[in-house]
Design a protein around this motif. Sequence first.
Motif, mmCIF file in Angstrom:
data_model
loop_
_atom_site.group_PDB
_atom_site.id
_atom_site.type_symbol
_atom_site.label_atom_id
_atom_site.label_comp_id
_atom_site.label_asym_id
_atom_site.label_seq_id
_atom_site.Cartn_x
_atom_site.Cartn_y
_atom_site.Cartn_z
ATOM 1 N N ALA A 173 -29.741 23.538 31.910
ATOM 2 C CA ALA A 173 -29.244 24.764 32.557
ATOM 3 C C ALA A 173 -30.119 25.060 31.764
ATOM 4 C CB ALA A 173 -27.918 25.121 31.884
ATOM 5 N N GLY A 174 -30.634 26.954 32.390
ATOM 6 C CA GLY A 174 -31.756 27.799 31.139
ATOM 7 C C GLY A 174 -31.356 28.881 31.089
ATOM 8 N N MET A 175 -31.562 29.629 30.339
ATOM 9 C CA MET A 175 -30.705 30.587 29.789
ATOM 10 C C MET A 175 -31.925 31.724 29.135
ATOM 11 S SD MET A 175 -27.353 31.024 28.165
ATOM 12 C CE MET A 175 -28.587 30.930 25.982
ATOM 13 N N ILE A 176 -31.524 33.261 29.412
ATOM 14 C CA ILE A 176 -32.671 33.504 28.894
ATOM 15 C C ILE A 176 -31.459 34.705 28.154
ATOM 16 C CG2 ILE A 176 -34.336 35.493 29.113
ATOM 17 C CD1 ILE A 176 -35.205 34.519 31.131
ATOM 18 N N THR A 177 -31.747 35.510 27.087
ATOM 19 C CA THR A 177 -30.173 36.056 26.343
ATOM 20 C C THR A 177 -31.610 37.921 25.810
ATOM 21 O OG1 THR A 177 -29.639 34.941 25.033
ATOM 22 C CG2 THR A 177 -29.032 36.584 24.027
ATOM 23 N N LEU A 178 -30.784 38.563 26.985
ATOM 24 C CA LEU A 178 -31.634 39.495 26.406
ATOM 25 C C LEU A 178 -30.805 41.032 25.196
ATOM 26 C CD1 LEU A 178 -31.814 40.886 30.422
ATOM 27 C CD2 LEU A 178 -33.172 39.300 28.703
ATOM 28 N N ASP A 179 -31.598 40.825 23.902
ATOM 29 C CA ASP A 179 -30.887 41.419 22.750
ATOM 30 C C ASP A 179 -31.704 42.462 22.010
ATOM 31 O OD1 ASP A 179 -32.296 39.282 21.664
ATOM 32 O OD2 ASP A 179 -31.256 38.623 20.686
ATOM 33 N N GLN A 180 -33.060 42.823 22.537
ATOM 34 C CA GLN A 180 -33.632 43.435 21.701
ATOM 35 C C GLN A 180 -33.576 44.887 23.011
ATOM 36 O OE1 GLN A 180 -35.383 42.807 18.215
ATOM 37 N NE2 GLN A 180 -34.414 41.083 19.065
ATOM 38 N N TRP A 181 -33.375 45.435 22.117
ATOM 39 C CA TRP A 181 -33.123 47.201 22.796
ATOM 40 C C TRP A 181 -34.178 48.025 22.402
ATOM 41 C CZ3 TRP A 181 -28.928 47.912 26.203
ATOM 42 C CH2 TRP A 181 -27.773 46.917 26.310
ATOM 43 N N ASN A 182 -33.848 49.544 23.266
ATOM 44 C CA ASN A 182 -34.991 50.453 22.986
ATOM 45 C C ASN A 182 -34.060 51.517 22.013
ATOM 46 O OD1 ASN A 182 -33.302 51.170 25.794
ATOM 47 N ND2 ASN A 182 -35.294 52.282 26.333
ATOM 48 N N SER A 183 -33.403 51.300 21.872
ATOM 49 C CA SER A 183 -31.715 52.070 21.556
ATOM 50 C C SER A 183 -31.257 51.975 19.582
ATOM 51 C CB SER A 183 -30.719 53.489 21.787
ATOM 52 O OG SER A 183 -30.243 53.818 21.741
ATOM 53 N N THR A 184 -31.754 52.804 18.925
ATOM 54 C CA THR A 184 -31.529 51.839 17.219
ATOM 55 C C THR A 184 -30.130 51.774 17.754
ATOM 56 O OG1 THR A 184 -33.385 53.721 16.592
ATOM 57 C CG2 THR A 184 -31.118 52.692 15.176
ATOM 58 N N GLU A 185 -29.235 52.559 18.526
ATOM 59 C CA GLU A 185 -27.818 52.683 18.611
ATOM 60 C C GLU A 185 -27.347 51.428 19.190
ATOM 61 O OE1 GLU A 185 -29.009 56.454 16.810
ATOM 62 O OE2 GLU A 185 -29.404 55.848 19.101
ATOM 63 N N LEU A 186 -27.912 51.059 20.092
ATOM 64 C CA LEU A 186 -27.890 49.832 20.735
ATOM 65 C C LEU A 186 -27.629 48.575 20.260
ATOM 66 C CD1 LEU A 186 -27.919 51.511 24.390
ATOM 67 C CD2 LEU A 186 -26.189 51.666 23.053
ATOM 68 N N GLN A 187 -29.267 48.942 19.627
ATOM 69 C CA GLN A 187 -30.209 47.538 18.403
ATOM 70 C C GLN A 187 -28.973 47.693 17.674
ATOM 71 O OE1 GLN A 187 -32.438 45.497 19.332
ATOM 72 N NE2 GLN A 187 -31.731 44.097 17.862
ATOM 73 N N ALA A 188 -27.782 48.417 16.803
ATOM 74 C CA ALA A 188 -26.817 47.719 15.832
ATOM 75 C C ALA A 188 -25.295 47.464 16.545
ATOM 76 C CB ALA A 188 -27.192 49.343 14.814
ATOM 77 N N SER A 189 -25.326 47.594 17.815
ATOM 78 C CA SER A 189 -23.973 47.381 18.231
ATOM 79 C C SER A 189 -24.497 45.715 18.381
ATOM 80 C CB SER A 189 -23.914 47.645 19.277
ATOM 81 O OG SER A 189 -24.932 47.513 20.872
ATOM 82 N N GLY A 190 -25.421 45.350 18.331
ATOM 83 C CA GLY A 190 -24.835 43.693 18.625
ATOM 84 C C GLY A 190 -24.881 43.251 20.309
ATOM 85 N N ASP A 191 -25.164 44.243 21.127
ATOM 86 C CA ASP A 191 -24.706 44.202 22.017
ATOM 87 C C ASP A 191 -26.105 43.438 22.944
ATOM 88 O OD1 ASP A 191 -22.127 44.954 22.094
ATOM 89 O OD2 ASP A 191 -23.230 47.018 23.412
ATOM 90 N N ALA A 192 -25.406 42.886 24.050
ATOM 91 C CA ALA A 192 -26.862 41.949 24.206
ATOM 92 C C ALA A 192 -26.578 41.361 26.332
ATOM 93 C CB ALA A 192 -26.880 40.279 23.450
ATOM 94 N N ILE A 193 -27.048 40.340 26.134
ATOM 95 C CA ILE A 193 -27.084 39.822 27.326
ATOM 96 C C ILE A 193 -27.323 38.873 28.199
ATOM 97 C CG2 ILE A 193 -27.533 40.622 31.241
ATOM 98 C CD1 ILE A 193 -27.618 43.616 30.337
ATOM 99 N N ASN A 194 -26.783 37.430 28.299
ATOM 100 C CA ASN A 194 -26.866 36.222 28.961
ATOM 101 C C ASN A 194 -27.577 36.556 30.743
ATOM 102 O OD1 ASN A 194 -26.830 35.085 27.135
ATOM 103 N ND2 ASN A 194 -25.291 34.269 27.170
ATOM 104 N N MET A 195 -28.844 35.748 31.129
ATOM 105 C CA MET A 195 -29.256 35.122 32.367
ATOM 106 C C MET A 195 -29.419 33.966 32.297
ATOM 107 S SD MET A 195 -32.515 37.949 33.164
ATOM 108 C CE MET A 195 -32.466 37.740 34.426
ATOM 109 N N SER A 196 -28.276 32.876 33.184
ATOM 110 C CA SER A 196 -28.782 31.975 33.050
ATOM 111 C C SER A 196 -28.583 30.574 34.571
ATOM 112 C CB SER A 196 -27.456 31.556 32.089
ATOM 113 O OG SER A 196 -26.259 31.478 33.039
ATOM 114 N N TRP A 197 -29.038 29.857 34.681
ATOM 115 C CA TRP A 197 -29.527 29.455 36.025
ATOM 116 C C TRP A 197 -29.272 27.633 35.579
ATOM 117 C CZ3 TRP A 197 -32.688 31.712 33.170
ATOM 118 C CH2 TRP A 197 -34.270 31.098 32.830
ATOM 119 N N THR A 198 -29.049 26.770 36.307
ATOM 120 C CA THR A 198 -29.349 25.263 36.867
ATOM 121 C C THR A 198 -30.576 25.106 37.297
ATOM 122 O OG1 THR A 198 -26.807 25.245 36.608
ATOM 123 C CG2 THR A 198 -28.143 23.206 37.373
ATOM 124 N N ASP A 199 -31.756 23.634 36.576
ATOM 125 C CA ASP A 199 -32.328 23.730 37.479
ATOM 126 C C ASP A 199 -32.070 23.697 38.754
ATOM 127 O OD1 ASP A 199 -34.280 24.806 35.670
ATOM 128 O OD2 ASP A 199 -35.142 22.930 34.525
#
Length: 205
Positions: free
Chosen positions: A22-48
Amino acid sequence: MDALARILILLPATILSLQLQAGMITLDQWNSTELQASGDAINMSWTDGGHTLSIQWLNGASPDLVSPGGVDKIGFNYDGTLTFAAGTAGWGVAPGGSNIADFGTFNVRYREPGSSDGLIAAIELTFVEQLFDANFFTNSDGNTAVAHVRYDNDCSGFVGDGGPATAAGSNASCGGPITVPEPSSLALLALGLISLAYSRKVFNS
């Protein structure tokens, strides 16, 4: 002999399971100070070797000042021709090749007109071609993927795995800038409280 036969039977299945990593990319670097402080993130995953790219929302540990509404744009880099086959209703291919919110250039972009996609159930984009971990690559700005997330109160932000080229700023719709009181401000507040307590003591006497 029986043991050797069992090994020979299980060997192909073992090799196949090792290949299907399985491959995975975690998106957790926001362009908003407030959203960065929340710790919210998105996982993009797939299977080779699979055909489905799964995009799933991850709620951060810190409480959101505004509620997330949904993921409506995704951009990523994949070294090959991606033929869109099927996905969540409303998702479609948008022209790639442009800088997305200072996260760099991505050769594939998808968009959805606006729903709660990704928050409860994962967004699943299925492709004719197989997805492989080795084919996903990072752009010159340090991002493999980027997504746009809508929140309540007209708040929204982009999030990538490497972050925007410029420092994250404040988005007033997301709750305003996060400020830390300066020591002088705290001293004035303390002095005011002491004065209030003293005046109340004098008034009562």
